[in-house]
Design an enzyme around this catalytic site. Structure first.
Site, PDB file in Angstrom:
ATOM      1  N   LYS A  73       0.806  -1.233   0.000  1.00 30.49           N
ATOM      2  CA  LYS A  73       0.000   0.000   0.000  1.00 30.49           C
ATOM      3  C   LYS A  73       0.838   1.282   0.000  1.00 30.49           C
ATOM      4  CE  LYS A  73      -4.212  -1.884   1.993  1.00 30.49           C
ATOM      5  NZ  LYS A  73      -5.304  -1.673   2.954  1.00 30.49           N
ATOM      6  N   ASP A 110     -10.047   2.912   1.882  1.00 32.60           N
ATOM      7  CA  ASP A 110     -10.163   2.212   3.171  1.00 32.60           C
ATOM      8  C   ASP A 110     -10.941   3.042   4.197  1.00 32.60           C
ATOM      9  OD1 ASP A 110      -8.920  -0.138   2.458  1.00 32.60           O
ATOM     10  OD2 ASP A 110      -6.920   0.517   3.089  1.00 32.60           O
TER      11      ASP A 110
END
Ligand code: ATR
Length: 286
Positions: A73, A110
């Site tokens: 990420k 997210d």
């Protein structure tokens, strides 16, 4: 999957290492089937040291985009030419879009997933209603903190085993952030409206998280970002105390929705029980 693949099929996917346990392919392909979209969603497993090469190789838009999961990420953000404000704040990306002009755009859904999970499983919870505790100070915690700050949480208490990291993450939040060491957890939990586990304790050989959840007010909401098992020991302890809980699967599904829209140009179709589907995939794939 009953869709035919042809010259105009939109290709997207998820990149992780390992990627075998990702539930995203099941979710996105079920949505594609239900919506009748000419698209496909594929798992990719670049080598641990090869993410940059993988992403660079996709420039140009033959693959529309990828979701990015552990451990890539942070690298996903650094490989991109531009990033949304929320990805910059989280210092990580879970979504890359490969533009036709050869550039790469990074985003992070997210945070939307976290807020969506609360909306679904703790209806009526007000992010602005009081202090919220985040356990952990890694990438997942940073992303959660950015989303909570954006949603108007008046105070965000970061509790971490390594205090220096809690201080760093809390410091980035300005006046809203407060750092705590693990042995000050009871203090942090007192008066909190919600507690979110963003540590990796319980994952792989992470060990168990010992947190005095009984220090939370009775109406506090307890969330775990981990979802294997669906009811983690942490969530079970909260339920035993009668606290409302939010699970990590809710977050997974809610972060997938805006990703789907970014890839395929439309929201996921109603009428697919994404949660049931993800649960079934967990039984099959472990
Ligand atoms: P991620 O990117 O998934 O957040 P990470 O950056 O490795 O992963 O962060 C893991 C977090 O879980 C850290 O906050 C870590 O605490 P430290 O900063 O002290 O390492 C926390 N963590 C992992 N195992 C833990 C355990 N057994 N008890 C308490 N905290 C734990």
């Amino acid at each position: 999957m009953s869709r035919a693949v042809d010259g105009s099929t939109i290709v997207a996917g998820v990149a992780g290492q390992p990627v075998k346990h990702s539930l995203s392919p099941q979710l996105h392909n079920a949505w594609l089937d239900a919506a009748g979209v000419n698209g496909v969603y594929v798992p990719f497993a670049p080598p641990v040291d090869g993410f940059r090469r993988f992403a660079e190789g996709l420039r140009g838009g033959a693959v529309r985009g990828v979701n990015v999961t552990l451990p890539f990420k942070e690298q996903a953000l650094s490989v991109a030419d531009r990033a949304t404000a929320r990805a910059q704040k989280a210092e990580a990306a879970n979504l890359l879009i490969f533009e036709r002009d050869g550039s790469i755009t990074a985003d992070n859904t997210d945070g939307l997933g976290l807020l969506g999970a609360f909306r679904d499983q703790a209806p009526g919870f007000d992010m602005r209603g009081g202090p919220i505790v985040i356990l952990g100070a890694g990438g997942a915690a940073r992303g959660a903190a950015a989303a909570l700050a954006e949603a108007g949480a008046p105070q965000i208490r970061i509790v971490n085993r390594t205090l220096a990291k809690a201080e760093f993450v809390a410091g980035a939040l300005g006046k809203t952030g407060r750092p705590y060491a693990l042995d000050q957890a009871a203090q942090a939990l007192a008066g909190a409206t919600a507690v979110i586990n963003a540590t990796s304790a319980g994952l792989v050989n992470g060990g168990r998280l010992e947190i005095p959840l009984d220090a939370t007010p009775e109406d506090a909401v307890v969330m775990d970002m981990l979802y294997r098992p669906l009811v983690t020991p942490f969530l079970q302890a909260a339920r035993d105390l009668g606290r409302r809980t939010v699970d990590g699967l809710g977050m997974l599904v809610a972060q997938a929705e805006p990703s789907f829209e970014a890839f395929y140009g439309q929201a996921p179709p109603a009428g697919v029980d994404a949660r049931a589907l993800a649960l079934k995939a967990m039984e099959i794939h472990g």
